[in-house]
Scaffold this motif. Structure first.
Motif, PDB file in Angstrom:
ATOM      1  N   ILE A  36      -5.167  -3.069  -7.215  1.00  0.00           N
ATOM      2  CA  ILE A  36      -6.479  -3.665  -6.955  1.00  0.00           C
ATOM      3  C   ILE A  36      -7.407  -2.746  -6.165  1.00  0.00           C
ATOM      4  N   SER A  37      -6.883  -1.713  -5.519  1.00  0.00           N
ATOM      5  CA  SER A  37      -7.738  -0.805  -4.756  1.00  0.00           C
ATOM      6  C   SER A  37      -7.091   0.571  -4.705  1.00  0.00           C
ATOM      7  N   TRP A  38      -7.912   1.621  -4.800  1.00  0.00           N
ATOM      8  CA  TRP A  38      -7.407   2.985  -4.729  1.00  0.00           C
ATOM      9  C   TRP A  38      -8.522   3.891  -4.244  1.00  0.00           C
ATOM     10  N   LYS A  39      -8.125   5.032  -3.709  1.00  0.00           N
ATOM     11  CA  LYS A  39      -9.120   5.983  -3.222  1.00  0.00           C
ATOM     12  C   LYS A  39      -8.504   7.372  -3.143  1.00  0.00           C
ATOM     13  N   SER A  40      -9.305   8.348  -3.421  1.00  0.00           N
ATOM     14  CA  SER A  40      -8.962   9.745  -3.214  1.00  0.00           C
ATOM     15  C   SER A  40     -10.204  10.386  -2.626  1.00  0.00           C
ATOM     16  N   LYS A  41     -10.129  10.781  -1.351  1.00  0.00           N
ATOM     17  CA  LYS A  41     -11.328  11.250  -0.664  1.00  0.00           C
ATOM     18  C   LYS A  41     -10.991  12.355   0.333  1.00  0.00           C
ATOM     19  N   LYS A  42     -11.920  13.293   0.434  1.00  0.00           N
ATOM     20  CA  LYS A  42     -11.781  14.353   1.416  1.00  0.00           C
ATOM     21  C   LYS A  42     -11.958  13.756   2.813  1.00  0.00           C
ATOM     22  N   GLN A  43     -11.077  14.123   3.744  1.00  0.00           N
ATOM     23  CA  GLN A  43     -11.183  13.606   5.110  1.00  0.00           C
ATOM     24  C   GLN A  43     -12.395  14.218   5.803  1.00  0.00           C
ATOM     25  N   PRO A  44     -13.077  13.442   6.667  1.00  0.00           N
ATOM     26  CA  PRO A  44     -14.306  13.946   7.285  1.00  0.00           C
ATOM     27  C   PRO A  44     -14.091  15.043   8.340  1.00  0.00           C
ATOM     28  N   THR A  45     -12.904  15.100   8.915  1.00  0.00           N
ATOM     29  CA  THR A  45     -12.634  16.109   9.941  1.00  0.00           C
ATOM     30  C   THR A  45     -11.448  16.969   9.534  1.00  0.00           C
ATOM     31  N   ILE A  46     -11.328  18.117  10.166  1.00  0.00           N
ATOM     32  CA  ILE A  46     -10.230  19.036   9.884  1.00  0.00           C
ATOM     33  C   ILE A  46      -9.030  18.648  10.739  1.00  0.00           C
ATOM     34  N   SER A  47      -7.881  18.470  10.113  1.00  0.00           N
ATOM     35  CA  SER A  47      -6.655  18.117  10.818  1.00  0.00           C
ATOM     36  C   SER A  47      -5.916  19.384  11.222  1.00  0.00           C
ATOM     37  N   ARG A  48      -5.329  19.341  12.400  1.00  0.00           N
ATOM     38  CA  ARG A  48      -4.605  20.511  12.902  1.00  0.00           C
ATOM     39  C   ARG A  48      -3.182  20.610  12.386  1.00  0.00           C
ATOM     40  N   SER A  49      -2.657  19.511  11.863  1.00  0.00           N
ATOM     41  CA  SER A  49      -1.286  19.521  11.349  1.00  0.00           C
ATOM     42  C   SER A  49      -1.178  18.544  10.187  1.00  0.00           C
ATOM     43  N   SER A  50      -0.083  18.652   9.458  1.00  0.00           N
ATOM     44  CA  SER A  50       0.141  17.724   8.358  1.00  0.00           C
ATOM     45  C   SER A  50       0.381  16.317   8.894  1.00  0.00           C
ATOM     46  N   SER A  51       0.978  16.210  10.080  1.00  0.00           N
ATOM     47  CA  SER A  51       1.196  14.894  10.687  1.00  0.00           C
ATOM     48  C   SER A  51      -0.124  14.205  10.996  1.00  0.00           C
ATOM     49  N   GLU A  52      -1.067  14.949  11.540  1.00  0.00           N
ATOM     50  CA  GLU A  52      -2.378  14.382  11.844  1.00  0.00           C
ATOM     51  C   GLU A  52      -3.086  13.951  10.561  1.00  0.00           C
ATOM     52  N   SER A  53      -2.991  14.769   9.539  1.00  0.00           N
ATOM     53  CA  SER A  53      -3.602  14.447   8.250  1.00  0.00           C
ATOM     54  C   SER A  53      -2.971  13.185   7.656  1.00  0.00           C
ATOM     55  N   GLY A  77       0.817  -1.200   0.000  1.00  0.00           N
ATOM     56  CA  GLY A  77       0.000   0.000   0.000  1.00  0.00           C
ATOM     57  C   GLY A  77       0.853   1.254   0.000  1.00  0.00           C
ATOM     58  N   TYR A  78       0.415   2.238  -0.765  1.00  0.00           N
ATOM     59  CA  TYR A  78       1.070   3.554  -0.811  1.00  0.00           C
ATOM     60  C   TYR A  78       0.013   4.580  -0.451  1.00  0.00           C
ATOM     61  N   ASN A  79       0.333   5.451   0.487  1.00  0.00           N
ATOM     62  CA  ASN A  79      -0.654   6.455   0.848  1.00  0.00           C
ATOM     63  C   ASN A  79      -0.019   7.828   0.958  1.00  0.00           C
ATOM     64  N   ASP A  80      -0.866   8.831   0.858  1.00  0.00           N
ATOM     65  CA  ASP A  80      -0.413  10.208   1.013  1.00  0.00           C
ATOM     66  C   ASP A  80      -1.613  11.060   1.403  1.00  0.00           C
ATOM     67  N   SER A  81      -1.305  12.229   1.875  1.00  0.00           N
ATOM     68  CA  SER A  81      -2.343  13.159   2.277  1.00  0.00           C
ATOM     69  C   SER A  81      -1.944  14.557   1.825  1.00  0.00           C
ATOM     70  N   ASP A  82      -2.932  15.336   1.475  1.00  0.00           N
ATOM     71  CA  ASP A  82      -2.709  16.730   1.102  1.00  0.00           C
ATOM     72  C   ASP A  82      -3.386  17.573   2.177  1.00  0.00           C
ATOM     73  N   TRP A  83      -2.593  18.164   3.049  1.00  0.00           N
ATOM     74  CA  TRP A  83      -3.113  18.853   4.226  1.00  0.00           C
ATOM     75  C   TRP A  83      -3.820  20.153   3.840  1.00  0.00           C
ATOM     76  N   ALA A  84      -5.030  20.341   4.353  1.00  0.00           N
ATOM     77  CA  ALA A  84      -5.829  21.569   4.206  1.00  0.00           C
ATOM     78  C   ALA A  84      -5.959  21.993   2.746  1.00  0.00           C
TER      79      ALA A  84
END
Length: 189
Positions: free
Chosen positions: A127-144, A99-106
């Protein structure tokens, strides 16, 4: 669009979309925009490379602008240049999940919500992929990044159960790649 020049990417990296970008489309153009987005959403089932761009554009179905329409046309130009890209399932690959993951903060300026994205491979096959807006607001890039890591872990666990139910043995444990050191430290703690 048959005579258009192909594009190398579905969306410009520096492109930030908002509902106040440009001139609003008229009713006929808006209807065409919505139909195109619907078709592109369907196409993401076999073209995961456009998932992020289509996700961004689908946020503006209620009030699309000329800029949004230009980005849709860019995706169409990208698809014209990459007709054979899609999902390829290798016949002789191993049964290890990666699995490879990443996040784009704010990412979204109005809500300040982040975007989670991941891709999971079985051997060499996506076999599986997703790009979705997170349901809550993260306070930092680490949290995101940590939220993206957790979502990817849940998906790997789900796929592990599916493989087990199908009787497909996996020899090695799943590997999860993350590019944020603080999220890795939080997860290992």
């Amino acid at each position: 669009m048959l005579d258009c020049a192909p594009m190398p990417t579905p969306m410009s990296h520096s492109s930030r979309l908002s509902s106040t970008d440009n001139v609003q489309l008229n009713e006929e153009e808006s209807s065409t925009y919505r139909r195109l987005i619907g078709r592109l959403i369907y196409l993401t089932n076999t073209q995961p490379d456009i998932a992020f761009s289509v996700n961004n554009l689908s946020q503006f179905l209620s009030s699309p602008t000329k800029h949004h329409q230009q980005v849709v046309f860019r995706i169409l130009r990208y698809l014209k240049g990459n007709p054979g890209s899609g999902i390829f399932l290798h016949k002789n690959s191993n049964n290890q999940l990666r699995g490879y993951n990443d996040s784009d903060w704010a990412t979204y300026s109005g809500t300040r919500k982040s975007v989670t994205g991941f891709a999971i491979f079985l051997g060499e096959s996506l076999i599986s992929w997703k790009s979705k807006k997170q349901p809550t607001i993260s306070r930092s890039s680490s949290e995101s990044e940590y939220r993206a890591l957790a979502a990817t872990t849940c998906e790997i666990q789900r796929l592990t159960y599916i493989l087990k139910d199908l009787g497909i043995p996996y020899i090695e444990l799943a590997i999860l790649f993350c590019d944020n050191q603080s999220a890795i430290h939080i997860a290992s703690n």
